[in-house]
Enzyme design. Structure first.
Site, PDB file in Angstrom:
ATOM      1  N   GLY A  48      -9.207  37.551   7.446  1.00 31.84           N
ATOM      2  CA  GLY A  48     -10.031  36.384   7.139  1.00 31.84           C
ATOM      3  C   GLY A  48      -9.212  35.117   7.132  1.00 31.84           C
ATOM      4  O   GLY A  48      -7.988  35.153   6.948  1.00 31.84           O
ATOM      5  N   GLN A  53      -7.095  26.638   4.966  1.00 31.05           N
ATOM      6  CA  GLN A  53      -5.755  27.127   5.285  1.00 31.05           C
ATOM      7  C   GLN A  53      -5.171  26.498   6.537  1.00 31.05           C
ATOM      8  O   GLN A  53      -3.969  26.576   6.767  1.00 31.05           O
ATOM      9  CB  GLN A  53      -5.784  28.652   5.454  1.00 31.05           C
ATOM     10  CG  GLN A  53      -6.103  29.383   4.174  1.00 31.05           C
ATOM     11  CD  GLN A  53      -6.245  30.872   4.438  1.00 31.05           C
ATOM     12  OE1 GLN A  53      -7.319  31.343   4.786  1.00 31.05           O
ATOM     13  NE2 GLN A  53      -5.162  31.620   4.297  1.00 31.05           N
ATOM     14  N   CYS A  94      -2.807  37.433   1.715  1.00 34.57           N
ATOM     15  CA  CYS A  94      -3.333  36.166   2.224  1.00 34.57           C
ATOM     16  C   CYS A  94      -2.368  35.620   3.266  1.00 34.57           C
ATOM     17  O   CYS A  94      -1.155  35.648   3.058  1.00 34.57           O
ATOM     18  CB  CYS A  94      -3.459  35.178   1.060  1.00 34.57           C
ATOM     19  SG  CYS A  94      -4.087  33.569   1.538  1.00 34.57           S
ATOM     20  N   LEU A  95      -2.906  35.114   4.367  1.00 38.16           N
ATOM     21  CA  LEU A  95      -2.043  34.561   5.414  1.00 38.16           C
ATOM     22  C   LEU A  95      -1.249  33.351   4.902  1.00 38.16           C
ATOM     23  O   LEU A  95      -0.222  33.009   5.471  1.00 38.16           O
ATOM     24  CB  LEU A  95      -2.871  34.161   6.642  1.00 38.16           C
ATOM     25  CG  LEU A  95      -3.519  35.324   7.405  1.00 38.16           C
ATOM     26  CD1 LEU A  95      -4.367  34.802   8.560  1.00 38.16           C
ATOM     27  CD2 LEU A  95      -2.471  36.309   7.911  1.00 38.16           C
ATOM     28  N   HIS A 136     -12.667  36.120  -1.434  1.00 34.53           N
ATOM     29  CA  HIS A 136     -11.318  35.542  -1.282  1.00 34.53           C
ATOM     30  C   HIS A 136     -11.377  34.263  -0.440  1.00 34.53           C
ATOM     31  O   HIS A 136     -10.807  33.240  -0.817  1.00 34.53           O
ATOM     32  CB  HIS A 136     -10.416  36.608  -0.626  1.00 34.53           C
ATOM     33  CG  HIS A 136      -9.035  36.155  -0.288  1.00 34.53           C
ATOM     34  ND1 HIS A 136      -7.909  36.717  -0.862  1.00 34.53           N
ATOM     35  CD2 HIS A 136      -8.580  35.199   0.572  1.00 34.53           C
ATOM     36  CE1 HIS A 136      -6.835  36.108  -0.363  1.00 34.53           C
ATOM     37  NE2 HIS A 136      -7.215  35.205   0.512  1.00 34.53           N
ATOM     38  N   GLU A 137     -12.093  34.333   0.685  1.00 32.12           N
ATOM     39  CA  GLU A 137     -12.160  33.163   1.576  1.00 32.12           C
ATOM     40  C   GLU A 137     -12.981  32.034   0.947  1.00 32.12           C
ATOM     41  O   GLU A 137     -12.652  30.858   1.112  1.00 32.12           O
ATOM     42  CB  GLU A 137     -12.741  33.548   2.937  1.00 32.12           C
ATOM     43  CG  GLU A 137     -11.980  34.630   3.708  1.00 32.12           C
ATOM     44  CD  GLU A 137     -10.494  34.388   3.820  1.00 32.12           C
ATOM     45  OE1 GLU A 137     -10.069  33.213   3.856  1.00 32.12           O
ATOM     46  OE2 GLU A 137      -9.729  35.366   3.868  1.00 32.12           O
ATOM     47  N   HIS A 140     -10.880  29.994  -1.228  1.00 33.99           N
ATOM     48  CA  HIS A 140     -10.069  29.004  -0.494  1.00 33.99           C
ATOM     49  C   HIS A 140     -10.829  27.685  -0.343  1.00 33.99           C
ATOM     50  O   HIS A 140     -10.243  26.612  -0.462  1.00 33.99           O
ATOM     51  CB  HIS A 140      -9.711  29.517   0.905  1.00 33.99           C
ATOM     52  CG  HIS A 140      -8.505  30.402   0.945  1.00 33.99           C
ATOM     53  ND1 HIS A 140      -7.260  29.998   0.521  1.00 33.99           N
ATOM     54  CD2 HIS A 140      -8.348  31.670   1.389  1.00 33.99           C
ATOM     55  CE1 HIS A 140      -6.390  30.987   0.701  1.00 33.99           C
ATOM     56  NE2 HIS A 140      -7.018  32.022   1.228  1.00 33.99           N
TER      57      HIS A 140
HETATM   58 NI    NI Z   1      -6.269  33.842   1.821  1.00 31.17          NI
END
Ligand code: NI
Length: 172
Positions: A48, A53, A94-95, A136-137, A140
């Site tokens: 995701g 981000q 997480c990226l 989670h997204e 963000h």
């Molecule tokens: Ni993340």
């Protein structure tokens, strides 16, 4: 449409705490953003990615939790319309926080309503990894990174690790 890989902000970059604004219209600009976000998510092997981000502060999310990596979901202006009382507690990554994994409590299932990449309304109920990923997204988009659910001690350790990693990369 040509796709470009976007740079993913790394925690503790303060821009990750920006609250995203609703997308006013799903137009060519947003479709390009979606294409670039999908490209970036697949290139980074993530499940995701939120626009936050990649330093775009509008309510856009891309997700693919399929094993074959061939089932992209695009959520524009997502809203959770129902959530289970039952919670789930699983490792997240997480990226924006590479190589860090830790457990976070999430609703076991959520029903999410959003626009798709063509601007049409869609609604689905997510369970398992997809449910976790949606929550989670969506965090963000509110400027929240999953490590903020962890203890101050863990968060400080992660910050130190991330800053060290960035310095090492700069030195090459
Ligand atoms: Ni993340």
């Amino acid at each position: 449409m040509t796709m470009a890989k976007l740079q993913i902000l790394r925690y503790p970059d303060p821009r990750l705490h920006t609250v995203a604004k609703p997308v006013p219209r799903v137009d060519a600009r947003i479709q390009q953003l979606v294409a670039d976000m999908l490209e970036s998510m697949y290139a980074a092997d993530g499940v995701g990615l939120a626009a936050t981000q990649v330093d775009v502060h509008e309510r856009v999310i891309v997700i693919d939790t399929s094993d074959a990596r061939d089932d992209p979901r695009v959520l524009i202006n997502p809203e959770i319309v129902a959530r289970s009382e039952e919670m789930t507690f699983a490792d997240e990554g997480c990226l924006s926080v590479p190589l860090i994994y830790d457990k976070v409590a999430r609703h076991a299932s959520v029903t999410v309503r959003s626009l798709d990449r063509h601007g049409a309304t869609q609604e689905f109920t997510a369970e398992g990894l997809l449910s976790i990923c949606v929550q989670h997204e969506m965090d963000h988009l509110l400027g929240k990174v999953f490590v903020e659910y962890l203890s101050q001690l863990k968060r400080d350790r992660i910050k130190t690790k991330m800053l060290k990693k960035s310095r090492e990369e700069e030195r090459g």
